[in-house]
Design a protein around this motif. Structure first.
Motif, short mmCIF file in Angstrom:
data_model
loop_
_atom_site.label_atom_id
_atom_site.label_comp_id
_atom_site.label_asym_id
_atom_site.label_seq_id
_atom_site.Cartn_x
_atom_site.Cartn_y
_atom_site.Cartn_z
N GLN A 352 0.64 -1.22 0.08
CA GLN A 352 -0.19 0.01 -0.10
C GLN A 352 0.95 1.40 0.11
O GLN A 352 0.30 2.19 -0.63
CB GLN A 352 -0.99 0.18 1.11
N THR A 353 2.08 1.30 0.66
CA THR A 353 2.91 1.99 0.57
C THR A 353 3.96 2.45 -0.57
O THR A 353 4.48 3.39 -0.40
CB THR A 353 3.70 2.50 2.09
N VAL A 354 3.71 1.64 -1.46
CA VAL A 354 4.87 1.45 -2.70
C VAL A 354 4.55 2.76 -3.43
O VAL A 354 3.32 3.29 -3.98
CB VAL A 354 4.76 0.33 -3.30
N ARG A 355 5.42 3.60 -3.83
CA ARG A 355 5.51 4.63 -4.76
C ARG A 355 6.69 4.24 -5.82
O ARG A 355 7.82 3.96 -5.53
CB ARG A 355 6.15 5.99 -4.26
N LEU A 356 5.98 3.52 -6.99
CA LEU A 356 6.90 2.79 -8.04
C LEU A 356 7.56 3.85 -9.05
O LEU A 356 6.58 4.65 -9.42
CB LEU A 356 6.25 1.49 -8.54
N ALA A 357 8.58 3.76 -9.54
CA ALA A 357 9.05 4.56 -10.71
C ALA A 357 9.76 3.62 -11.67
O ALA A 357 10.56 2.56 -11.04
CB ALA A 357 9.94 5.45 -10.31
N HIS A 358 9.45 3.61 -13.02
CA HIS A 358 9.80 2.47 -13.85
C HIS A 358 10.52 3.22 -15.16
O HIS A 358 10.06 3.98 -15.65
CB HIS A 358 8.65 1.84 -14.42
N LEU A 359 11.75 3.00 -15.07
CA LEU A 359 12.66 3.53 -16.24
C LEU A 359 12.55 2.50 -17.22
O LEU A 359 13.12 1.51 -17.20
CB LEU A 359 14.13 3.78 -15.80
N THR A 360 11.95 2.73 -18.22
CA THR A 360 11.98 1.99 -19.63
C THR A 360 13.28 2.29 -20.60
O THR A 360 13.72 3.50 -20.23
CB THR A 360 10.48 2.12 -20.19
N GLN A 361 13.34 1.68 -21.66
CA GLN A 361 14.20 2.01 -22.60
C GLN A 361 13.98 2.88 -23.50
O GLN A 361 14.64 3.48 -24.27
CB GLN A 361 14.71 0.49 -23.34
N GLY A 362 12.57 3.06 -23.51
CA GLY A 362 11.98 4.29 -24.49
C GLY A 362 12.05 5.59 -23.73
O GLY A 362 12.32 5.73 -22.66
N LEU A 363 12.11 6.80 -24.84
CA LEU A 363 12.21 8.03 -24.28
C LEU A 363 10.85 8.90 -24.74
O LEU A 363 10.99 10.02 -24.84
CB LEU A 363 13.33 8.61 -25.11
N ALA A 364 9.76 8.17 -24.84
CA ALA A 364 8.61 8.83 -25.44
C ALA A 364 7.95 9.90 -24.33
O ALA A 364 7.08 10.52 -24.64
CB ALA A 364 7.80 7.93 -26.18
N ASP A 365 8.32 9.35 -23.05
CA ASP A 365 7.63 10.09 -22.08
C ASP A 365 8.15 11.50 -21.68
O ASP A 365 7.69 12.15 -20.77
CB ASP A 365 7.59 9.20 -20.79
#
Length: 592
Positions: A352-365
């Motif tokens: 419940q307390t997770v703040r997740l960040a996901h670094l992908t290989q794409g640069l579209a964001d």
């Protein structure tokens, strides 16, 4: 003995920007030179000038007569020119060497080793290059360069599209070559293993050092000690990196070429990169017991099982590295953990307390309509990382964006700069769980050190997919692997255990040499076929020995005495192989 290539007072500029100024250097026979420096600092330009694809604006470039050179450059334009539309893998790699039939190249152990080591055989020799991905095309171009008999190899980021296993193979192969080598790479393990000299391109000049990456770090630390005017930030990073290197395996530096005692005085009071006990305790307070879990999960990718009834629990403060061959499903595993895709069977659990960040290989964001500082401030104006509180501008500066560069439009940034901005925005959101997919892509060594410095004291849970052995060994406490058996295998021995297990799997699966087409009858034909089969078994045995020797050479790169003994053994083996291959050719002709 003269140099193969000489640069005398060379200068090269693009517009008003000067990348090389009054550079004089040479490449001698047998040199293995690693080129390092900041992105956009002139490394690729130096390779282009050495290769002759770009003329200098001033100065002189001279080469020995009849110099044989092979170049693997960067960029799609170069690939399109080197691998034109309509060519197949066979056209690009084998035909230029004169191999027109299957048994010709199959009998050449060196060519077979290159095709297998770079995964070219699996791509299919008759596959059109135009339909392949950029990474696959780069591997084809690299194979074509390695197959050629040359005096000088010029390679620009050859490890970018290789997995851990491929990087190790390439290092072992280059150690057996007699030709000179100049290689631009940010892979620090590769630099340390292969290179005997280092060129640092900085401020338009090229600083030259003896040794590989660890020796270069020692030299920079010593330079920082002597140069009181050097920025304190870079000096501290050099000290921290040096401390980590010296606490590791003794073989990380080849010999005490520099004033090691003086350099080590710099790190006498430097603490370990991180206090794991303190960080885990802090992570538990932030995250609680449950972070990310996969329970009895099955998941198929393109009809191929990736996970088969797998349960994997990632706890607070866990720092996990994920390795596996290209295409094994590492990126898909991160997407499962992130919740971007759902498992076919089973369930994903997130605390419940997770703040997740996901670094992908794409640069579209990335917001291309903003400037760099605005793009960072869009996430937050201040961030707390470990014990430090940083402004958006300070964090951007840690990722190589100077005060003036922070006002550059995001749309004008290079690929490497966009990757750095992506990382800065990710950390600015103050996540407590990081999923990083190949975070080192397009990053120079200085930025890698900055990233590792931030991750050292980052109090959260981290899962990292990377082919960069230094990064995994430095920031991760455990390693898991995907071997294609539907499981997530824990590796107590880290990446070395992964490579040993991969070697064992390949030895089990290695197919016998395919028989070439044959014709004719009678006693002579039967005798020739029998002799051909015997010689094929002999070649397979010699190829296995050669593969083991390549691996041993890579491991012994910093042990001169053992390296000489192994090199002698390899030369004797190569001589024996050549003799057996000649016999094989004669037997094959008799059968045909």
């Amino acid at each position: 003995m003269g140099n193969l290539v000489n640069l005398e007072n060379v200068g090269k500029s693009y517009g008003v920007r000067s990348l090389l100024e009054d550079v004089s250097l040479g490449v001698a026979e047998g040199d293995r030179i690693g080129v390092v420096g900041l992105n956009g600092g002139g490394k690729t330009t130096l390779i282009d000038v050495l290769a002759g694809s770009e003329p200098p604006d001033i100065g002189r470039v001279s080469r020995t007569r009849d110099l044989r050179m092979a170049v693997v450059a960067q960029g799609d334009e170069w690939l399109d020119a080197d691998l034109p539309a309509g060519v197949t893998v066979r056209d690009a790699v084998l035909r230029p060497r004169g191999y027109t039939s299957e048994h010709q190249w199959a009998a050449d152990g060196r060519v077979r080793s290159i095709l297998d080591g770079l995964g070219i055989t699996a791509l299919g020799l008759d596959s059109p290059v135009a339909t392949m991905s950029g990474g696959e095309r780069r591997r084809v171009a690299l194979a074509a360069a390695l197959v050629a008999e040359v005096d000088l190899l010029l390679l620009d980021e050859p490890t970018n599209h290789l997995d851990v296993e491929g990087v190790r193979w390439l290092a072992g192969h280059l150690l057996t070559r007699r030709c000179a080598l100049v290689v631009v790479t940010h892979d620090r393990w590769f630099l340390d293993t292969v290179c005997t000299r280092t060129w640092e391109v900085t401020g338009g000049s090229v600083q030259q050092y003896e040794g590989g990456y660890a020796d270069w770090v020692f030299a920079r630390a010593e330079r920082a000690r002597l140069a009181a005017t050097l920025e304190e930030r870079r000096r501290n990073l050099a000290r921290k990196e040096l401390a980590w290197l010296r606490r590791g395996a003794p073989a990380r530096t080849s010999k005490p070429r520099y004033r090691i005692e003086a350099a080590e005085a710099l790190i006498a009071d430097v603490p370990p990169p991180r206090d794991s006990v303190e960080l885990v305790a802090f992570a538990k307070r932030r995250l609680g017991r449950t972070v990310l879990e996969l329970e009895d999960v099955s998941f198929a990718l393109g009809g191929k099982p990736l996970l088969d009834t797998v349960t994997w629990r990632i706890g607070p403060g866990d720092r996990v590295g994920v390795v596996g061959v290209n295409g094994s499903g590492k990126t898909s595993l991160l997407r499962l953990l992130a919740g971007d895709v759902e498992p076919d069977v089973g369930r994903r659990v997130q605390g419940q307390t997770v703040r997740l960040a996901h670094l992908t290989q794409g640069l579209a964001d990335l917001p291309t309509g903003l400037r760099v500082l605005e793009a960072v401030q869009e996430v937050a104006h201040r961030v707390v990382l470990g014990k430090d509180e940083l402004s958006a501008s300070q964090l951007a500066e840690k990722f190589g964006f100077t005060k003036s560069r922070q006002w550059t439009p995001v749309g004008d940034l290079s690929g490497g700069e966009r990757r750095r901005l992506q990382l800065a925005r990710l950390l600015m959101s103050e996540p407590n769980v990081l999923l990083l997919d190949e975070p080192t892509n397009d990053l120079d060594i200085d930025t890698l050190q900055q990233l590792e410095d931030l991750l050292d004291s980052w109090p959260g849970t981290m899962v990292v997919v990377s082919h960069d052995r230094y990064l995994v060994e430095r920031v991760c406490d455990s390693v898991v692997a995907l071997f294609g058996d539907g499981r997530i295998s824990s590796l107590t021995g880290g990446i070395e255990e992964y490579l040993r297990r991969r070697d064992a799997l390949l030895a089990q699966d290695r197919p016998s040499t395919p028989e070439p087409a044959r014709g004719g009858t009678g006693a002579q034909q039967r005798a020739a076929r029998k002799e051909l089969a015997r010689l094929e078994r002999k070649l397979d045995s010699l190829a296995e020995k050669e593969s083991r020797l390549h691996a041993s050479l890579a491991e012994a790169a910093t042990q001169p005495d053992r390296l000489l003994a192994l090199d002698s053994e390899l030369r004797a083996l190569s001589s024996e192989k050549s003799h057996v291959e000649e016999q094989w050719m004669a037997a094959a002709e008799a059968v045909e």
